[in-house]
Design an enzyme around this catalytic site. Structure first.
Site, PDB file in Angstrom:
ATOM      1  N   ASP A   1      77.449  67.392  91.726  1.00  0.00           N
ATOM      2  CA  ASP A   1      78.721  66.673  92.299  1.00  0.00           C
ATOM      3  C   ASP A   1      79.732  67.970  92.374  1.00  0.00           C
ATOM      4  O   ASP A   1      80.429  68.198  91.529  1.00  0.00           O
ATOM      5  CB  ASP A   1      79.236  65.538  91.405  1.00  0.00           C
ATOM      6  CG  ASP A   1      78.664  64.222  91.670  1.00  0.00           C
ATOM      7  OD1 ASP A   1      77.642  64.332  92.586  1.00  0.00           O
ATOM      8  OD2 ASP A   1      78.922  63.392  91.071  1.00  0.00           O
TER       9      ASP A   1
ATOM     10  N   HIS B   1      71.246  65.421  87.403  1.00  0.00           N
ATOM     11  CA  HIS B   1      72.387  64.806  87.773  1.00  0.00           C
ATOM     12  C   HIS B   1      72.961  63.787  86.679  1.00  0.00           C
ATOM     13  O   HIS B   1      73.888  63.814  85.965  1.00  0.00           O
ATOM     14  CB  HIS B   1      72.775  64.654  89.099  1.00  0.00           C
ATOM     15  CG  HIS B   1      74.242  64.234  89.253  1.00  0.00           C
ATOM     16  ND1 HIS B   1      75.502  64.999  89.119  1.00  0.00           N
ATOM     17  CD2 HIS B   1      74.733  63.202  89.863  1.00  0.00           C
ATOM     18  CE1 HIS B   1      76.412  64.531  89.148  1.00  0.00           C
ATOM     19  NE2 HIS B   1      76.310  63.410  89.714  1.00  0.00           N
TER      20      HIS B   1
ATOM     21  N   HIS C   1      78.489  54.040  85.628  1.00  0.00           N
ATOM     22  CA  HIS C   1      77.254  54.458  85.933  1.00  0.00           C
ATOM     23  C   HIS C   1      75.934  53.790  84.601  1.00  0.00           C
ATOM     24  O   HIS C   1      75.092  54.403  84.568  1.00  0.00           O
ATOM     25  CB  HIS C   1      76.858  55.684  86.081  1.00  0.00           C
ATOM     26  CG  HIS C   1      78.008  56.550  87.053  1.00  0.00           C
ATOM     27  ND1 HIS C   1      77.599  56.289  88.402  1.00  0.00           N
ATOM     28  CD2 HIS C   1      78.966  57.262  86.806  1.00  0.00           C
ATOM     29  CE1 HIS C   1      78.916  56.874  89.144  1.00  0.00           C
ATOM     30  NE2 HIS C   1      79.570  57.538  88.165  1.00  0.00           N
TER      31      HIS C   1
HETATM   32  C1  LIG Z   1      74.476  56.709  83.753  1.00  0.00           C
HETATM   33  C2  LIG Z   1      73.319  56.889  82.989  1.00  0.00           C
HETATM   34  O1  LIG Z   1      72.458  57.690  82.898  1.00  0.00           O
HETATM   35  N1  LIG Z   1      73.381  55.945  81.851  1.00  0.00           N
HETATM   36  C3  LIG Z   1      72.469  55.988  80.672  1.00  0.00           C
HETATM   37  C4  LIG Z   1      73.243  56.185  79.446  1.00  0.00           C
HETATM   38  O2  LIG Z   1      72.426  56.029  78.404  1.00  0.00           O
HETATM   39  C5  LIG Z   1      71.528  54.935  78.303  1.00  0.00           C
HETATM   40  C6  LIG Z   1      70.869  54.925  77.060  1.00  0.00           C
HETATM   41  O3  LIG Z   1      69.884  55.887  77.257  1.00  0.00           O
HETATM   42  C7  LIG Z   1      70.821  54.632  79.593  1.00  0.00           C
HETATM   43  O4  LIG Z   1      70.102  53.309  79.502  1.00  0.00           O
HETATM   44  C8  LIG Z   1      71.680  54.561  80.717  1.00  0.00           C
HETATM   45  O5  LIG Z   1      70.784  54.850  81.908  1.00  0.00           O
HETATM   46 FE   LIG Z   2      77.778  61.797  90.064  1.00  0.00          FE
END
Ligand SMILES: CC(=O)N[C@H]1CO[C@H](CO)[C@@H](O)[C@@H]1O
Ligand SMILES: [Fe+2]
Ligand SMILES: *[C@@H]1O[C@H](CO)[C@@H](O)[C@H](O)[C@H]1NC(C)=O
Ligand SMILES: *[C@@H]1O[C@H](CO)[C@@H](O)[C@H](O)[C@H]1NC(C)=O
Ligand SMILES: *[C@@H]1O[C@H](CO)[C@@H](O)[C@H](O)[C@H]1NC(C)=O
Ligand SMILES: *[C@@H]1O[C@H](CO)[C@@H](O)[C@H](O)[C@H]1NC(C)=O
Ligand SMILES: *[C@@H]1O[C@H](CO)[C@@H](O)[C@H](O)[C@H]1NC(C)=O
Ligand SMILES: *[C@@H]1O[C@H](CO)[C@@H](O)[C@H](O)[C@H]1NC(C)=O
Ligand SMILES: *[C@@H]1O[C@H](CO)[C@@H](O)[C@H](O)[C@H]1NC(C)=O
Ligand SMILES: *[C@@H]1O[C@H](CO)[C@@H](O)[C@H](O)[C@H]1NC(C)=O
Ligand SMILES: *[C@@H]1O[C@H](CO)[C@@H](O)[C@H](O)[C@H]1NC(C)=O
Length: 460
Positions: free
Chosen positions: A189, A311, A321
């Site tokens: 980004d 990323h 996210h």
């Molecule tokens: C944005 C992202 O990748 N979120 C992650 C945050 O951590 C949890 C626990 O491992 C993941 O499930 C999510 O995908």
């Molecule tokens: Fe991003």
């Protein structure tokens, strides 16, 4: 292409059971005003004077081991020369290299002349000077090559992600310039031009001029993020990554990759693997095949440290996210454990977070075993999505899960200082603190050479 299969997997994953792990903590978010982009006439975006003067100068490693550099710059009046003249303190003569020039259009925007020239056969551990703009207005810069790849050579990397071009981004970059980082691991980004109407690509140019003050003097190692996709059907822009991949080249062929978004480099004591969150990564994809061929090539008797960049993070506890990193974690995590990855740096979530050594490898989508568990064979996951872009800071899920060792929604950058084969020091510098102040810090023990529990070393 890759992006659509990613979306499909992400949709599939969104129906999966969500579990929370962990203990309660009294975490309070640090409230900061939403950042604003620096205006177009800001000093950070100053156009260098002179006819056809090179601007947006940036460099990145150009081969596998650090004896080549890709020199890139933009001219706007005419294509001009692709030549780079370079020399070192000890060379009695000047060398020249010739590259290529590219342009692209994006909706109603037409780029300047984007030059990429690779200079090769560089000596290790040497200061090189280089000059671009040959034939018109010339500009000179310099950089220092890394030491030869080796087990115990100290080397200090910086980590920045999600930088953007706000006043806060400017502070992050200034803080980074006052650190001891000698190569930057950029976790994706870049410009956030796509947050403007029609993805106003003028903001790609301003970002290039803004970052030149560091990126012309030390290699920035590029990871592609979602803000690099620039895919917009409504304005007929259907070639993903067009501005990013025209402006920012990577040495992907040197590591036998077939796509510029995943590749590896060796630099000093580190083998750095860059993965592509937004390229296809499932079992039958080129990225999966590349990674499974690459990992066995990592020789820990040559490069003691194994670092991965991506990323979207796998371990983070943000509301933003949520679950996006999960599909790649499910497929790749066991490989990271098998090959003893030391540390994984990611961005995407606009905050800072560091995990304990944990894994979640038993989880198989249907069994519901989805709480990460302590695992001292696992990497530490660090999210440095805190560069300062205009979208503002992320909020955190409450309570703080047990896998999260430290988290804070503040802007800043990371420093990863490798000392020898057994020890590296990581620190996080926040923009609101002084330059050398470490808000979070710890000694990391190498997973191959020193696989002890380093959690005790954690200093909150
Ligand atoms: C944005 C992202 O990748 N979120 C992650 C945050 O951590 C949890 C626990 O491992 C993941 O499930 C999510 O995908
Ligand atoms: Fe991003
Ligand atoms: C090398 O190029 C630089 C910049 O153009 C110039 O100042 C220098 O005199 C040149 N050195 C030699 C040995 O030609
Ligand atoms: C591109 O189109 C937009 C919307 O019509 C307009 O605001 C902008 O000025 C145009 N830019 C150029 C470089 O023509
Ligand atoms: C600019 O450089 C190009 C390429 O070296 C050259 O052909 C051209 O004559 C130069 N223009 C001016 C005005 O110096
Ligand atoms: C950006 O930071 C640089 C270096 O600290 C400073 O000189 C410049 O004035 C800043 N620009 C803006 C717009 O904040
Ligand atoms: C790994 O690197 C060491 C040190 O350079 C070398 O001696 C050894 O042969 C390498 N191993 C393999 C399998 O290439
Ligand atoms: C998931 O794990 C459960 C229980 O451990 C097992 O019964 C099931 O077959 C596994 N599913 C897959 C897809 O591996
Ligand atoms: C490796 O670096 C650490 C941290 O600086 C130091 O304590 C340790 O003694 C070093 N190991 C060797 C073998 O020099
Ligand atoms: C850079 O390294 C030197 C020497 O180890 C140290 O004194 C200094 O504090 C470091 N600077 C920062 C900003 O960490
Ligand atoms: C590692 O150290 C931490 C902190 O002292 C401790 O809580 C944890 O139980 C240790 N883990 C192992 C596997 O020894």
């Amino acid at each position: 292409m890759g992006y659509s299969s990613f979306v499909a997997i992400a949709l599939l994953m969104s129906v999966v059971v969500v579990c929370n792990g962990g203990k309660t903590s009294t975490y309070v978010r640090n409230l900061i005003e939403k950042p604003v982009d620096m205006p177009l006439d800001s000093d950070a975006f100053a156009i260098p004077p002179g006819y056809n003067a090179p601007q947006q100068v940036h460099i990145t490693q150009g081969d596998l081991v650090g004896q080549a550099m890709i020199i890139s710059w933009v001219t706007v009046d005419e294509p001009g020369s692709n030549q780079v003249i370079y020399w070192s303190d000890s060379s009695l003569q000047n060398f020249t290299a010739e590259g290529e020039v590219f342009t692209y259009t994006y909706y109603n925007y037409t780029s300047g002349f984007i030059h990429h020239t690779t200079i090769t056969n560089l000596e290790f551990d040497t200061t090189y000077y280089y000059e671009v703009g040959i034939g018109n207005t010339t500009r000179q810069f310099w950089f220092i090559t890394p030491p030869e790849v080796g087990l115990d050579v100290p080397y200090t990397f910086g980590i920045i992600g999600d930088l953007g071009q706000t006043f806060d981004s400017n502070t992050t970059l200034t803080h980074y310039q006052n650190s001891n980082g000698t190569a930057l691991l950029y976790v994706g980004d870049l410009s956030y031009a796509d947050d403007y109407p029609y993805h106003d690509n003028v903001r790609w140019d301003t970002w290039g001029r803004f970052t030149e003050r560091s990126a012309a003097y030390q290699p920035w190692i590029w990871t592609a993020g979602n803000h690099e996709i620039d895919f917009d059907l409504q304005i007929g822009e259907t070639q993903p990554f067009k501005p990013f991949s025209t402006r920012y080249h990577t040495p992907y062929e040197a590591s036998q990759s077939t796509e510029p978004f995943y590749y590896s480099i060796k630099r000093g004591p580190a083998h750095v693997i860059v993965l592509a969150t937004y390229s296809a990564f499932g079992y039958s994809t080129l990225q999966y095949k590349w990674l499974t061929a690459e990992l066995p090539k990592v020789n820990r008797s040559e490069t003691s440290w194994l670092i991965v960049l991506m990323h979207a993070p796998w371990y983070n506890s943000s509301n933003n996210h949520y679950m996006e990193g999960e599909p790649m974690r499910v497929i790749y995590e066991s490989l990271f454990l098998k090959y003893k990855v030391d540390v994984v740096f990611a961005g995407h979530v606009h905050a800072y977070e560091r995990s304990e050594r944990v894994s979640n490898n038993k989880y198989n989508i249907t069994n519901g075993i989805c709480t990460p568990v302590e695992d001292i064979t696992a990497p530490i996951y660090i999210t440095n999505g805190d560069g300062g872009n205009l979208e503002g800071l992320a909020t955190m899920k409450q309570p703080q899960p047990s896998y999260s060792a430290y988290r804070k929604a503040s802007f800043g950058h990371g420093i990863f200082a490798i000392k020898n084969r057994t020890h590296a020091h990581y620190s996080w510098n926040r923009n609101q603190d002084g330059y050398a102040v470490e808000a979070d810090k710890l000694w990391l023990f190498n997973r191959y050479w020193n696989p002890l529990n380093d959690s005790t070393i954690h200093i909150p």
